[in-house]
Scaffold this motif. Sequence first.
Motif, PDB file in Angstrom:
ATOM      1  N   LEU A  52       0.835  -1.206   0.000  1.00 58.36           N
ATOM      2  CA  LEU A  52       0.000   0.000   0.000  1.00 58.36           C
ATOM      3  C   LEU A  52       0.870   1.257   0.000  1.00 58.36           C
ATOM      4  O   LEU A  52       0.571   2.228  -0.708  1.00 58.36           O
ATOM      5  CB  LEU A  52      -0.928  -0.007   1.215  1.00 58.36           C
ATOM      6  N   GLU A  53       1.938   1.218   0.826  1.00 64.11           N
ATOM      7  CA  GLU A  53       2.835   2.370   0.865  1.00 64.11           C
ATOM      8  C   GLU A  53       3.516   2.578  -0.482  1.00 64.11           C
ATOM      9  O   GLU A  53       3.663   3.704  -0.947  1.00 64.11           O
ATOM     10  CB  GLU A  53       3.891   2.170   1.955  1.00 64.11           C
ATOM     11  N   ARG A  54       3.926   1.435  -1.092  1.00 62.68           N
ATOM     12  CA  ARG A  54       4.567   1.539  -2.405  1.00 62.68           C
ATOM     13  C   ARG A  54       3.605   2.121  -3.438  1.00 62.68           C
ATOM     14  O   ARG A  54       3.956   3.012  -4.207  1.00 62.68           O
ATOM     15  CB  ARG A  54       5.042   0.159  -2.865  1.00 62.68           C
ATOM     16  N   LYS A  55       2.356   1.604  -3.413  1.00 58.60           N
ATOM     17  CA  LYS A  55       1.371   2.110  -4.364  1.00 58.60           C
ATOM     18  C   LYS A  55       1.048   3.576  -4.090  1.00 58.60           C
ATOM     19  O   LYS A  55       0.876   4.362  -5.024  1.00 58.60           O
ATOM     20  CB  LYS A  55       0.097   1.270  -4.284  1.00 58.60           C
ATOM     21  N   ALA A  56       0.979   3.901  -2.782  1.00 56.37           N
ATOM     22  CA  ALA A  56       0.675   5.291  -2.428  1.00 56.37           C
ATOM     23  C   ALA A  56       1.805   6.216  -2.885  1.00 56.37           C
ATOM     24  O   ALA A  56       1.558   7.294  -3.424  1.00 56.37           O
ATOM     25  CB  ALA A  56       0.462   5.411  -0.925  1.00 56.37           C
ATOM     26  N   LYS A  57       3.050   5.761  -2.650  1.00 61.96           N
ATOM     27  CA  LYS A  57       4.193   6.564  -3.084  1.00 61.96           C
ATOM     28  C   LYS A  57       4.228   6.687  -4.601  1.00 61.96           C
ATOM     29  O   LYS A  57       4.526   7.763  -5.143  1.00 61.96           O
ATOM     30  CB  LYS A  57       5.486   5.945  -2.576  1.00 61.96           C
ATOM     31  N   LYS A  58       3.923   5.557  -5.263  1.00 65.70           N
ATOM     32  CA  LYS A  58       3.906   5.586  -6.721  1.00 65.70           C
ATOM     33  C   LYS A  58       2.835   6.543  -7.226  1.00 65.70           C
ATOM     34  O   LYS A  58       3.068   7.338  -8.134  1.00 65.70           O
ATOM     35  CB  LYS A  58       3.661   4.174  -7.267  1.00 65.70           C
ATOM     36  N   ARG A  59       1.654   6.457  -6.595  1.00 64.91           N
ATOM     37  CA  ARG A  59       0.559   7.344  -7.000  1.00 64.91           C
ATOM     38  C   ARG A  59       0.916   8.802  -6.709  1.00 64.91           C
ATOM     39  O   ARG A  59       0.660   9.684  -7.535  1.00 64.91           O
ATOM     40  CB  ARG A  59      -0.726   6.947  -6.244  1.00 64.91           C
ATOM     41  N   GLN A  60       1.521   9.008  -5.509  1.00 63.64           N
ATOM     42  CA  GLN A  60       1.926  10.365  -5.148  1.00 63.64           C
ATOM     43  C   GLN A  60       2.958  10.898  -6.135  1.00 63.64           C
ATOM     44  O   GLN A  60       2.886  12.053  -6.570  1.00 63.64           O
ATOM     45  CB  GLN A  60       2.519  10.358  -3.731  1.00 63.64           C
ATOM     46  N   LYS A  61       3.892  10.011  -6.501  1.00 59.99           N
ATOM     47  CA  LYS A  61       4.916  10.417  -7.455  1.00 59.99           C
ATOM     48  C   LYS A  61       4.295  10.722  -8.808  1.00 59.99           C
ATOM     49  O   LYS A  61       4.663  11.698  -9.476  1.00 59.99           O
ATOM     50  CB  LYS A  61       5.963   9.310  -7.590  1.00 59.99           C
ATOM     51  N   GLU A  62       3.330   9.867  -9.217  1.00 54.38           N
ATOM     52  CA  GLU A  62       2.667  10.095 -10.498  1.00 54.38           C
ATOM     53  C   GLU A  62       1.916  11.414 -10.490  1.00 54.38           C
ATOM     54  O   GLU A  62       1.946  12.160 -11.475  1.00 54.38           O
ATOM     55  CB  GLU A  62       1.705   8.940 -10.803  1.00 54.38           C
ATOM     56  N   LEU A  63       1.234  11.684  -9.352  1.00 56.88           N
ATOM     57  CA  LEU A  63       0.501  12.946  -9.247  1.00 56.88           C
ATOM     58  C   LEU A  63       1.466  14.131  -9.287  1.00 56.88           C
ATOM     59  O   LEU A  63       1.208  15.142  -9.957  1.00 56.88           O
ATOM     60  CB  LEU A  63      -0.320  12.975  -7.954  1.00 56.88           C
ATOM     61  N   GLU A  64       2.589  13.989  -8.530  1.00 51.66           N
ATOM     62  CA  GLU A  64       3.568  15.070  -8.521  1.00 51.66           C
ATOM     63  C   GLU A  64       4.156  15.277  -9.913  1.00 51.66           C
ATOM     64  O   GLU A  64       4.344  16.411 -10.367  1.00 51.66           O
ATOM     65  CB  GLU A  64       4.679  14.750  -7.520  1.00 51.66           C
ATOM     66  N   GLU A  65       4.458  14.139 -10.586  1.00 51.89           N
ATOM     67  CA  GLU A  65       5.003  14.252 -11.937  1.00 51.89           C
ATOM     68  C   GLU A  65       3.978  14.856 -12.881  1.00 51.89           C
ATOM     69  O   GLU A  65       4.320  15.663 -13.749  1.00 51.89           O
ATOM     70  CB  GLU A  65       5.456  12.871 -12.433  1.00 51.89           C
ATOM     71  N   SER A  66       2.703  14.434 -12.718  1.00 48.76           N
ATOM     72  CA  SER A  66       1.654  14.977 -13.573  1.00 48.76           C
ATOM     73  C   SER A  66       1.499  16.470 -13.338  1.00 48.76           C
ATOM     74  O   SER A  66       1.382  17.260 -14.296  1.00 48.76           O
ATOM     75  CB  SER A  66       0.324  14.252 -13.302  1.00 48.76           C
ATOM     76  N   ASN A  67       1.482  16.844 -12.041  1.00 51.51           N
ATOM     77  CA  ASN A  67       1.357  18.268 -11.728  1.00 51.51           C
ATOM     78  C   ASN A  67       2.554  19.057 -12.252  1.00 51.51           C
ATOM     79  O   ASN A  67       2.408  20.151 -12.808  1.00 51.51           O
ATOM     80  CB  ASN A  67       1.227  18.471 -10.216  1.00 51.51           C
ATOM     81  N   ALA A  68       3.746  18.442 -12.053  1.00 48.84           N
ATOM     82  CA  ALA A  68       4.955  19.114 -12.544  1.00 48.84           C
ATOM     83  C   ALA A  68       4.934  19.217 -14.067  1.00 48.84           C
ATOM     84  O   ALA A  68       5.320  20.237 -14.648  1.00 48.84           O
ATOM     85  CB  ALA A  68       6.202  18.350 -12.087  1.00 48.84           C
ATOM     86  N   LEU A  69       4.439  18.123 -14.695  1.00 51.69           N
ATOM     87  CA  LEU A  69       4.360  18.125 -16.152  1.00 51.69           C
ATOM     88  C   LEU A  69       3.374  19.174 -16.635  1.00 51.69           C
ATOM     89  O   LEU A  69       3.664  19.938 -17.562  1.00 51.69           O
ATOM     90  CB  LEU A  69       3.961  16.735 -16.656  1.00 51.69           C
ATOM     91  N   LEU A  70       2.205  19.197 -15.992  1.00 52.18           N
ATOM     92  CA  LEU A  70       1.203  20.187 -16.380  1.00 52.18           C
ATOM     93  C   LEU A  70       1.727  21.602 -16.163  1.00 52.18           C
ATOM     94  O   LEU A  70       1.521  22.491 -16.996  1.00 52.18           O
ATOM     95  CB  LEU A  70      -0.087  19.969 -15.573  1.00 52.18           C
ATOM     96  N   LYS A  71       2.425  21.784 -15.028  1.00 52.95           N
ATOM     97  CA  LYS A  71       2.985  23.102 -14.742  1.00 52.95           C
ATOM     98  C   LYS A  71       4.036  23.469 -15.773  1.00 52.95           C
ATOM     99  O   LYS A  71       4.100  24.606 -16.257  1.00 52.95           O
ATOM    100  CB  LYS A  71       3.589  23.104 -13.342  1.00 52.95           C
TER     101      LYS A  71
END
Length: 785
Positions: free
Chosen positions: A291-310
Amino acid sequence: MNNSNQYFSQVMISSENFNDHFRVNSSCEFQSGELSSSPRSLFLIIQTMDNKISYCNPAFKEYCGYGDTCMNSLKICKEIMHPEDQSNYFKHLKSFRNINNTKEKYIVVRLKNQHGEWSPFCFKDRIYTGHPSQKKLILTEVFALHESAESDTDSQQSLSLEYRHLLQSLDEAFCIFEMIYDENGYPVDYIFQEINPAFEKQINLKNVTGKTMRELIPDHEEHWFKTYGNVALTGEPIRFQYQAGKIDNAWLDLYAFRLGDNNSRRVAVLFHNITSRKLAEDQMKKVKADLERKAKKRQKELEESNALLKTIFNTTTLGIAVLKPLHNEKGEITDFRFVKTNNVLLKIFPKAGTKGATFFDATRDKPSLGIFNELKEVSKTGKDFDKELSFNQEGYNNWFRITALPQGDLLIATIENITERKLKDKELKETVRFKQQLVRTSPETIVIINLNDQNVRYINKDIYPKEGLTRKRVLGTPLPEIIPYIHPRDRERVLDFHRKILKSGDDEIHDIEIKLQLRPNKWEWFSVRGKVFHRRDDSWVDEYVLLIRNIHQQKKTQKALITAEKFSIMGEIARTLAHELRNPITSIGMATQVMGKKLDHIPHHGLDKYLKILKNSASILNELVSDLLNSSNYYESVLEKQDLTEIVESTLEKASDRIYLAGIEIKKDYEGHHYILADREKLEIALLNIILNASEATIPDEGIISVKITEEEKDILLFIGDNGHGLEKKQMDRLFDAFYTTKETGVGVGLYSVKNILEEHDSRIEVSSEPEKGTCFTIYFPKVT
């Protein structure tokens, strides 16, 4: 004593009737010949072959009065046992030598304590197979005997019953065992003496009482023996959890403590099987980690998506704006407020970045392009908007692409200046038209060869109309009919040229120079360049294109230049002669003057005439030398501090066109600055000569020229190498000779001039070469001090 002898006359007792004769006190209570409250067990391991004691526990040593003395060399019958019992005990031990005898046996013997007193003991003996030494051993448990049970008080019986009842009722497993050590004091095994019912419920071990762990599990982990052995020796209890790899991988929670005093080697263990709990914990850990791995992966994906969008929002070439409709009292849209904008949009509409700015605020000074109504329509209907609009500004047409799409109560709008793209589209159309015109008017004849039909599929223009070689006539000409036009010496080379194109990649270009007879009785030189034009797949070429140019006049010019080059060599010779003649001519003139002065004082009988001739001749020769120097434009090298790296780069730049046309790859291996004394102009001429020679020595489009600069203690070394045809040794010996050349059209002065220039730089040049592998020139330049 006689009564006691009769009492022990029958010492061999079977296991079935043993309890009918004696009461066994398994705790063996004693201390200095008296009973004590500290329970301790007497324990022996005896070798069957020589009756020697292989191991005994400290309690046995203390009882016999040996203390810390090593008893491994003592024989059980001789030193410890009553003489009257030794014969029977020897027979008893001998019976174990039969390898099939695995049954337990009991015998009663008398042992002498440390005070010399004899007491009866029961020896419970059996073959011991678990010892790591693999010797044939007898494991002996020694129990003190009481003639009746009357010596046990009611309180002791009551305590024993309560103790056993407690052990029987425990949910936790309980066991008591005696540790076994080797002769070096290392724990090697332990024998189970007592267990409770929960023992067999907790772990998969049955009928363990009286057996050793090595007998039950020969390869049991060393961890258990070390841990329990330490508890028995130190008396320090331990609580731990461990996975029993040899007992179904069960996880156990254990508490171990020593029974008895410092001489006791008995250990009691309370334990509980926690495998289910451990598995559940491990599963929970895995689930949690997952769960932590998936959460970190999801968090990273969100951060990357936000960074990408930005990043996209701030780096895209599109102007982006998030707009919120503004309504009047009637609910009609009157304007749009900018909620968010990026930098590109602010460049187009700077006022959009003002807090609370609206669409009309931002577009007041610029044409609105009529998009307000379009945005209004998108907001009403929810349909996307995408149009290209233009307006005239400062006399130029500017094109923009406007898009808008609804996003809840907001609009996301983009604006892109596509003026450049529009201009490029227009330019492209013009370029296509230009290329079509260029093909028609090109000085080169463009021919496309179709390999499937084996004919000329396309030709851009007439070749020699007067000779009948028109575009119309050449189209469709079968390839075999073209061969007679090719000079016989070039036909094999043309076939090789054809094969190279078929094997080459789409971007590879091949060149060849051949003679063609396109006019009667006249062979002319043509340059032919070819590459793949269309292929069916990686292994099949359908068509290739040829660019054919008449270079006959160029060849004639080249020949004329070679002639001029030969004349320039004569200038070099003139400069050399002038330099060498100047000194002797001057000497002749000075000698003539001296002779004239000396002859003024003595009769010389008409020698003036001859002196005058010498003087006039020296003057004429001196003038001729001056004329030679002036006519050859010779000048001495002026050496200044120069960066060799810059000179090499400049030379390569001057040769870049030649290198490009020959399809040569340049490999550079140098960096930084390398300073030498040089006449830059002359040195560039010398290096250019070497590089051009290298380019001519390589195969077109396969050539590699390597340029490398290194530094030694006194010199800076410049390497110029190629992968060309190389040189034979006899060619290398004359390489720098004047008028020697390996070229068909050369005069052999290039490398001769190179050598002269390098000599002026106090530099030496060396050459190494191998036929078909290439040539390398190494030039040594003195370092600037």
